[in-house]
Design a protein around this motif. Structure first.
Motif, short mmCIF file in Angstrom:
data_model
loop_
_atom_site.label_atom_id
_atom_site.label_comp_id
_atom_site.label_asym_id
_atom_site.label_seq_id
_atom_site.Cartn_x
_atom_site.Cartn_y
_atom_site.Cartn_z
N LEU A 92 0.91 -1.08 0.15
CA LEU A 92 -0.03 0.04 0.04
C LEU A 92 1.02 1.28 -0.01
CD1 LEU A 92 -2.16 -2.17 0.74
CD2 LEU A 92 -3.08 -0.35 2.19
N LEU A 93 0.78 2.13 -0.98
CA LEU A 93 1.64 3.17 -0.98
C LEU A 93 0.79 4.32 -0.70
CD1 LEU A 93 4.43 4.39 -1.81
CD2 LEU A 93 3.49 4.95 -4.19
N VAL A 94 0.99 5.22 0.39
CA VAL A 94 0.28 6.13 0.76
C VAL A 94 0.84 7.31 0.32
CG1 VAL A 94 -0.54 7.39 2.80
CG2 VAL A 94 -0.19 4.94 2.90
N VAL A 95 0.27 8.26 -0.61
CA VAL A 95 0.55 9.33 -1.25
C VAL A 95 -0.54 10.52 -0.69
CG1 VAL A 95 1.45 8.05 -3.17
CG2 VAL A 95 -0.76 8.78 -3.32
N THR A 96 0.12 11.71 -1.15
CA THR A 96 -0.76 13.06 -0.76
C THR A 96 -0.77 13.92 -1.67
OG1 THR A 96 1.23 13.71 0.80
CG2 THR A 96 -0.99 12.72 1.76
N VAL A 97 -1.77 14.60 -2.19
CA VAL A 97 -1.86 15.68 -3.05
C VAL A 97 -1.13 16.91 -2.77
CG1 VAL A 97 -2.99 17.14 -4.48
CG2 VAL A 97 -3.44 14.66 -4.57
N ASN A 98 -1.18 16.86 -1.42
CA ASN A 98 -0.57 18.16 -0.63
C ASN A 98 -0.50 17.71 0.84
OD1 ASN A 98 0.58 20.66 -0.10
ND2 ASN A 98 -1.05 21.73 -1.18
N TYR A 99 0.36 18.53 1.41
CA TYR A 99 0.57 18.60 2.90
C TYR A 99 1.12 16.87 3.22
CZ TYR A 99 -2.79 21.84 2.49
OH TYR A 99 -3.60 22.97 1.94
N PRO A 100 2.46 16.51 2.78
CA PRO A 100 3.16 17.22 1.75
C PRO A 100 2.75 16.62 0.26
CG PRO A 100 4.32 15.35 2.67
CD PRO A 100 3.05 15.56 3.25
N GLN A 101 3.11 17.26 -0.71
CA GLN A 101 2.85 16.96 -1.90
C GLN A 101 3.77 15.77 -2.44
OE1 GLN A 101 3.47 19.52 -5.24
NE2 GLN A 101 2.53 18.09 -6.76
N THR A 102 3.03 14.55 -2.71
CA THR A 102 3.89 13.43 -3.36
C THR A 102 4.23 13.46 -4.92
OG1 THR A 102 2.92 11.83 -1.69
CG2 THR A 102 3.97 10.83 -3.50
N LEU A 178 3.37 -1.26 3.91
CA LEU A 178 2.84 0.28 4.12
C LEU A 178 3.99 1.08 3.81
CD1 LEU A 178 0.19 1.63 4.55
CD2 LEU A 178 0.71 2.03 6.88
N SER A 179 3.87 1.94 2.62
CA SER A 179 5.13 2.62 2.40
C SER A 179 4.62 4.22 1.90
CB SER A 179 5.92 2.10 1.31
OG SER A 179 7.36 2.58 1.47
N GLY A 180 5.50 5.16 2.04
CA GLY A 180 5.32 6.10 1.27
C GLY A 180 6.27 7.40 1.71
N ASN A 181 6.16 8.33 1.38
CA ASN A 181 7.11 9.52 2.02
C ASN A 181 6.89 9.84 3.32
OD1 ASN A 181 6.98 11.89 -1.12
ND2 ASN A 181 8.45 10.26 -0.67
N GLY A 234 9.48 6.36 6.66
CA GLY A 234 9.37 7.04 5.81
C GLY A 234 10.60 7.28 4.76
N ILE A 235 9.93 7.08 3.44
CA ILE A 235 11.39 7.52 2.69
C ILE A 235 10.97 8.73 1.62
CG2 ILE A 235 12.27 4.94 2.21
CD1 ILE A 235 10.21 4.39 -0.03
N LYS A 236 12.39 9.33 1.51
CA LYS A 236 12.43 10.44 0.96
C LYS A 236 12.41 10.28 -0.74
CE LYS A 236 13.27 13.66 4.22
NZ LYS A 236 14.19 14.02 5.25
N GLY A 237 13.47 9.60 -1.15
CA GLY A 237 13.81 9.26 -2.63
C GLY A 237 13.76 8.03 -2.68
N PHE A 238 13.38 7.22 -3.96
CA PHE A 238 13.16 5.88 -4.34
C PHE A 238 14.14 5.62 -5.34
CE2 PHE A 238 11.54 1.85 -5.17
CZ PHE A 238 11.30 1.25 -3.76
N GLY A 239 15.53 5.18 -4.98
CA GLY A 239 16.32 4.78 -5.97
C GLY A 239 16.15 3.30 -6.51
N THR A 240 15.79 3.19 -7.66
CA THR A 240 15.47 1.78 -8.19
C THR A 240 17.00 1.01 -8.26
OG1 THR A 240 15.56 2.53 -10.41
CG2 THR A 240 13.41 2.16 -9.32
N PHE A 241 16.89 -0.16 -8.04
CA PHE A 241 18.20 -0.95 -8.05
C PHE A 241 18.14 -2.23 -8.79
CE2 PHE A 241 21.29 -3.89 -5.91
CZ PHE A 241 22.17 -3.10 -5.58
N ASP A 242 19.20 -2.52 -9.32
CA ASP A 242 19.43 -3.40 -10.28
C ASP A 242 18.14 -3.72 -11.44
OD1 ASP A 242 21.85 -4.24 -9.31
OD2 ASP A 242 21.30 -5.93 -8.27
#
Length: 310
Positions: A92-102, A178-181, A234-242
């Motif tokens: 489940l990727l939790v995202v927000t349009v604002n507060y903060p913006q994903t 459960l993941s997201g910024n 919470g993760i800020k950047g999502f670097g893809t690997f391999d």
């Protein structure tokens, strides 16, 4: 003795054994030498074998083969990966349009990585109650875009409880990551889904409208209705690997669909004549934001180039 890793606090792992004991465990020293290029060779969700000792703790001696996992580049060591969780039924990727913006780039990188490791994703749009009319309209457009591609979208407010009931049947009897910024409301959502979890929540930083980390380790929490929720920092950047460049097309469902009609079988969908993908973007069958995310992943193997943007 066999068990399931349900918590990782850095150097210690909590293992729930098959007979229900919770045993604090460490990794045996030679474990890291077996070619696992990861900052955490053992992850929450792993099935492991442990050897207990007189102190009541244990060493993890073996990991069973993983069904799947979600992985990203380690934020500190670019040549290593960080496994968020293993053996999951869905994310489940939790995202927000604002507060903060994903950003859509972050969403698309997460989705592509999940596709690469065969993990289905549900997008949970949170903080529905805080949005203006214009922002609500944008959220609807985002839901339409991702549902058209093939991802289920749910609009909720974890704070007020609005829409959260939609998640119960989705989560029932499944192991869900459960993941997201940072700051998108994961801890508030967990408190809503699992009242006894008592996750800490933090205010959004006004200065940058960004989230502050409240979860500092990964943990598997039992759901009242059956199943588990894996909470991650919470993760800020999502670097893809391999992920190889040639494979990337197949991790964007709609790009893969149109790529079969390209004139050249090795088309990169960037400049080639007779490219069906570029035509589909021009004809609005593929969203420009998704195509830009694809290009950014194609061109950019160095996470640091985009990490600062989040």
């Amino acid at each position: 003795m066999k068990g399931l890793v349900i918590k990782n606090t850095g150097s210690w792992y909590t293992v729930k054994t098959d007979d229900g004991q919770l045993i604090e465990s460490k990794i045996k020293g030679n474990f890291r030498l077996k070619g696992i290029r990861s900052t955490n060779p053992v992850a929450v969700g792993d099935h492991v074998e442990i050897i207990t000792n007189q102190e009541g703790t244990a060493f993890i001696s073996a990991i069973e083969d993983r069904r799947n996992y979600i992985i990203r580049k380690s934020p500190n060591l670019s040549k290593q990966s960080h496994i968020l969780a293993a053996n999951v039924d869905q994310a489940l990727l939790v995202v927000t349009v604002n507060y903060p913006q994903t950003s859509t780039t972050f969403i698309d990188r997460f989705l592509a990585s999940a596709e690469a490791y065969s993990v289905p994703v549900v997008l949970v749009f949170n903080k529905h109650d805080l949005l203006s009319e214009e922002e609500l309209h944008y959220e609807k457009m985002m839901c339409t875009l991702y549902e058209t591609v093939g991802y289920k979208c749910v609009e909720i407010s974890a704070e007020t409880g609005e829409g959260v009931e939609q998640l119960f049947p989705i989560l029932k009897d499944k192991i869900s990551l459960l993941s997201g910024n940072s700051g998108v409301g994961k801890s508030t959502l967990i408190n809503r889904l699992i009242p006894h979890a008592s996750q800490r929540t933090a205010e959004i930083s006004d200065a940058h409208n960004t989230g502050m980390h409240t979860t500092t380790f990964s943990e598997m929490i039992e759901l009242p209705g059956g199943g588990y929720l894996i909470d991650t920092p919470g993760i800020k950047g999502f670097g893809t690997f391999d992920i190889e460049k040639e494979e990337l097309t197949s991790y964007f469902k709609e790009i893969f669909h149109f790529s079969k009609d390209c004139r050249f079988s090795n088309c990169t969908h960037t400049h080639e004549p007779g490219c069906a993908v570029i035509k589909a973007v021009e004809d609005h069958f593929i969203a420009a934001s998704r195509y830009q995310s694809y290009l950014s992943m194609l061109e950019d193997k160095d996470e640091n180039k985009y990490r600062e943007a989040f």
